[in-house]
Design a protein around this motif. Structure first.
Motif, PDB file in Angstrom:
ATOM      1  N   TYR A   1       0.837  -1.207   0.000  1.00 41.30           N
ATOM      2  CA  TYR A   1       0.000   0.000   0.000  1.00 41.30           C
ATOM      3  C   TYR A   1       0.872   1.256   0.000  1.00 41.30           C
ATOM      4  O   TYR A   1       0.634   2.200  -0.754  1.00 41.30           O
ATOM      5  N   LEU A   2       1.902   1.252   0.853  1.00 41.16           N
ATOM      6  CA  LEU A   2       2.808   2.402   0.936  1.00 41.16           C
ATOM      7  C   LEU A   2       3.613   2.569  -0.351  1.00 41.16           C
ATOM      8  O   LEU A   2       3.820   3.691  -0.823  1.00 41.16           O
ATOM      9  N   VAL A   3       4.042   1.457  -0.941  1.00 44.19           N
ATOM     10  CA  VAL A   3       4.776   1.510  -2.212  1.00 44.19           C
ATOM     11  C   VAL A   3       3.886   2.074  -3.315  1.00 44.19           C
ATOM     12  O   VAL A   3       4.303   2.935  -4.100  1.00 44.19           O
ATOM     13  N   GLN A   4       2.630   1.608  -3.362  1.00 45.87           N
ATOM     14  CA  GLN A   4       1.689   2.095  -4.380  1.00 45.87           C
ATOM     15  C   GLN A   4       1.422   3.595  -4.211  1.00 45.87           C
ATOM     16  O   GLN A   4       1.450   4.354  -5.187  1.00 45.87           O
ATOM     17  N   THR A   5       1.187   4.009  -2.972  1.00 48.69           N
ATOM     18  CA  THR A   5       0.814   5.400  -2.711  1.00 48.69           C
ATOM     19  C   THR A   5       1.980   6.364  -2.893  1.00 48.69           C
ATOM     20  O   THR A   5       1.823   7.404  -3.540  1.00 48.69           O
ATOM     21  N   TYR A   6       3.132   6.012  -2.319  1.00 52.64           N
ATOM     22  CA  TYR A   6       4.239   6.979  -2.273  1.00 52.64           C
ATOM     23  C   TYR A   6       5.312   6.777  -3.341  1.00 52.64           C
ATOM     24  O   TYR A   6       6.187   7.630  -3.491  1.00 52.64           O
ATOM     25  N   VAL A   7       5.255   5.678  -4.093  1.00 49.58           N
ATOM     26  CA  VAL A   7       6.245   5.459  -5.163  1.00 49.58           C
ATOM     27  C   VAL A   7       5.563   5.383  -6.526  1.00 49.58           C
ATOM     28  O   VAL A   7       5.790   6.218  -7.398  1.00 49.58           O
ATOM     29  N   LEU A   8       4.702   4.373  -6.701  1.00 47.81           N
ATOM     30  CA  LEU A   8       4.100   4.154  -8.019  1.00 47.81           C
ATOM     31  C   LEU A   8       3.172   5.298  -8.437  1.00 47.81           C
ATOM     32  O   LEU A   8       3.283   5.812  -9.554  1.00 47.81           O
ATOM     33  N   ASN A   9       2.254   5.707  -7.551  1.00 45.54           N
ATOM     34  CA  ASN A   9       1.347   6.814  -7.886  1.00 45.54           C
ATOM     35  C   ASN A   9       2.082   8.144  -7.986  1.00 45.54           C
ATOM     36  O   ASN A   9       1.796   8.954  -8.866  1.00 45.54           O
ATOM     37  N   ALA A  10       3.038   8.339  -7.092  1.00 53.64           N
ATOM     38  CA  ALA A  10       3.770   9.617  -7.069  1.00 53.64           C
ATOM     39  C   ALA A  10       4.586   9.843  -8.343  1.00 53.64           C
ATOM     40  O   ALA A  10       4.710  10.983  -8.814  1.00 53.64           O
ATOM     41  N   PHE A  11       5.130   8.772  -8.916  1.00 50.29           N
ATOM     42  CA  PHE A  11       5.973   8.900 -10.108  1.00 50.29           C
ATOM     43  C   PHE A  11       5.276   8.431 -11.385  1.00 50.29           C
ATOM     44  O   PHE A  11       5.918   8.263 -12.419  1.00 50.29           O
ATOM     45  N   GLY A  12       3.973   8.193 -11.319  1.00 47.42           N
ATOM     46  CA  GLY A  12       3.218   7.779 -12.495  1.00 47.42           C
ATOM     47  C   GLY A  12       3.615   6.415 -13.029  1.00 47.42           C
ATOM     48  O   GLY A  12       3.641   6.189 -14.244  1.00 47.42           O
ATOM     49  N   LEU A  13       3.921   5.486 -12.113  1.00 48.48           N
ATOM     50  CA  LEU A  13       4.383   4.147 -12.510  1.00 48.48           C
ATOM     51  C   LEU A  13       3.354   3.067 -12.160  1.00 48.48           C
ATOM     52  O   LEU A  13       3.714   1.933 -11.868  1.00 48.48           O
ATOM     53  N   GLY A  14       2.077   3.425 -12.205  1.00 47.80           N
ATOM     54  CA  GLY A  14       1.016   2.489 -11.848  1.00 47.80           C
ATOM     55  C   GLY A  14       1.001   1.218 -12.664  1.00 47.80           C
ATOM     56  O   GLY A  14       0.573   0.167 -12.189  1.00 47.80           O
ATOM     57  N   TYR A  15       1.486   1.293 -13.905  1.00 44.66           N
ATOM     58  CA  TYR A  15       1.511   0.115 -14.782  1.00 44.66           C
ATOM     59  C   TYR A  15       2.499  -0.956 -14.305  1.00 44.66           C
ATOM     60  O   TYR A  15       2.453  -2.094 -14.769  1.00 44.66           O
TER      61      TYR A  15
ATOM     62  N   ILE B   1      -3.512  -6.210  -4.301  1.00 45.18           N
ATOM     63  CA  ILE B   1      -4.104  -5.507  -5.448  1.00 45.18           C
ATOM     64  C   ILE B   1      -5.547  -5.084  -5.150  1.00 45.18           C
ATOM     65  O   ILE B   1      -5.968  -3.989  -5.524  1.00 45.18           O
ATOM     66  N   LEU B   2      -6.308  -5.933  -4.456  1.00 42.97           N
ATOM     67  CA  LEU B   2      -7.709  -5.624  -4.150  1.00 42.97           C
ATOM     68  C   LEU B   2      -7.873  -4.370  -3.297  1.00 42.97           C
ATOM     69  O   LEU B   2      -8.790  -3.588  -3.530  1.00 42.97           O
ATOM     70  N   VAL B   3      -6.979  -4.176  -2.307  1.00 41.60           N
ATOM     71  CA  VAL B   3      -7.120  -2.986  -1.451  1.00 41.60           C
ATOM     72  C   VAL B   3      -6.881  -1.695  -2.253  1.00 41.60           C
ATOM     73  O   VAL B   3      -7.459  -0.656  -1.940  1.00 41.60           O
ATOM     74  N   ILE B   4      -6.052  -1.782  -3.292  1.00 42.22           N
ATOM     75  CA  ILE B   4      -5.826  -0.619  -4.155  1.00 42.22           C
ATOM     76  C   ILE B   4      -7.045  -0.400  -5.043  1.00 42.22           C
ATOM     77  O   ILE B   4      -7.518   0.733  -5.206  1.00 42.22           O
ATOM     78  N   GLN B   5      -7.588  -1.483  -5.606  1.00 43.64           N
ATOM     79  CA  GLN B   5      -8.766  -1.377  -6.473  1.00 43.64           C
ATOM     80  C   GLN B   5      -9.987  -0.873  -5.716  1.00 43.64           C
ATOM     81  O   GLN B   5     -10.794  -0.117  -6.254  1.00 43.64           O
ATOM     82  N   LYS B   6     -10.132  -1.293  -4.456  1.00 44.27           N
ATOM     83  CA  LYS B   6     -11.276  -0.867  -3.636  1.00 44.27           C
ATOM     84  C   LYS B   6     -11.086   0.540  -3.065  1.00 44.27           C
ATOM     85  O   LYS B   6     -11.975   1.072  -2.411  1.00 44.27           O
ATOM     86  N   GLU B   7      -9.888   1.116  -3.268  1.00 44.89           N
ATOM     87  CA  GLU B   7      -9.547   2.465  -2.790  1.00 44.89           C
ATOM     88  C   GLU B   7      -9.717   2.590  -1.271  1.00 44.89           C
ATOM     89  O   GLU B   7     -10.265   3.565  -0.764  1.00 44.89           O
TER      90      GLU B   7
END
Length: 200
Positions: free
Chosen positions: A56-70, A120-126
């Motif tokens: 969750y922290l990686v998704q929020t502060y790394v992937l989303n922050a740098f536009g690397l969601g893919y 992945i589900l916790v990210i999809q469920k926001e």
């Protein structure tokens, strides 16, 4: 009330194994004895909750922050694998007794798709971080419950005479199907709780 709803829903209504069919490998492979099922359930609860927090922290502060969601899936796989290895190393050094108890289950968790699925589900469920932790822990309890109940059924089946054509894998699959149908009985519980407490 929202957290109670997530808790009940993750354990009974949307059980990760019996409703969403994630984590089938350990469900079928480690469910021959109740004792091993409890050990696997405890190991999954620990790793699943920890992995969900980190991903969750990686998704929020790394992937989303740098536009690397893919890169989400490959990143989560690497994070989970590294996390399991670190937990195994730390546990071996700090608590050899606990490592002996869970050591055989830890490598299995690396390939358990339920861990990746929940991340992945916790990210999809926001979900928020707290909701994600509650969901992950509840899902792990649901996994342990399904695994333990199934192991108990398999232990009972080992003591009865099963027809030759149904012995082995066949009776295991039929039993898993019947257990899944039994859990479908909880399908309206989350809707009823939402109405009861006025949640959307």
């Amino acid at each position: 009330m929202e957290y109670i709803l997530i808790f009940i829903s993750a354990i009974f209504v949307n059980n990760i194994v019996l409703s969403q069919f994630l984590g089938i490998c350990p469900f079928l492979g480690v469910s021959q004895k109740v004792s091993t099922s409890l050990g696997m359930g405890a190991a999954v609860a620990f790793v699943l909750t920890l992995a969900t927090i980190v991903t969750y922290l990686v998704q929020t502060y790394v992937l989303n922050a740098f536009g690397l969601g893919y890169l989400q899936t490959i990143t989560f796989i690497l994070v989970i694998a590294a996390l399991v290895q670190m937990v195994e190393i730390v546990m071996k050094k700090t608590s050899p007794a606990l490592y002996q108890a869970l050591g055989i289950f830890l490598p299995l968790i690396t390939t358990n798709c339920a861990v990746l699925g929940v991340a992945i589900l916790v990210i999809q469920k926001e979900f928020s971080l707290v909701q994600s932790v509650v969901y992950a822990f509840s899902t792990a309890i649901g996994f342990a419950l399904a695994l333990t109940v199934f192991a108990g059924l398999r232990e009972q089946l080992a003591m009865v005479k099963v027809p030759k054509g149904m012995s082995g894998v066949a009776i295991v699959m039929v039993t898993a199907g019947l257990l899944s149908l039994a859990f479908m009985g909880f399908s309206g519980v989350d809707g009823g709780l939402k109405l009861l407490f006025g949640l959307d």
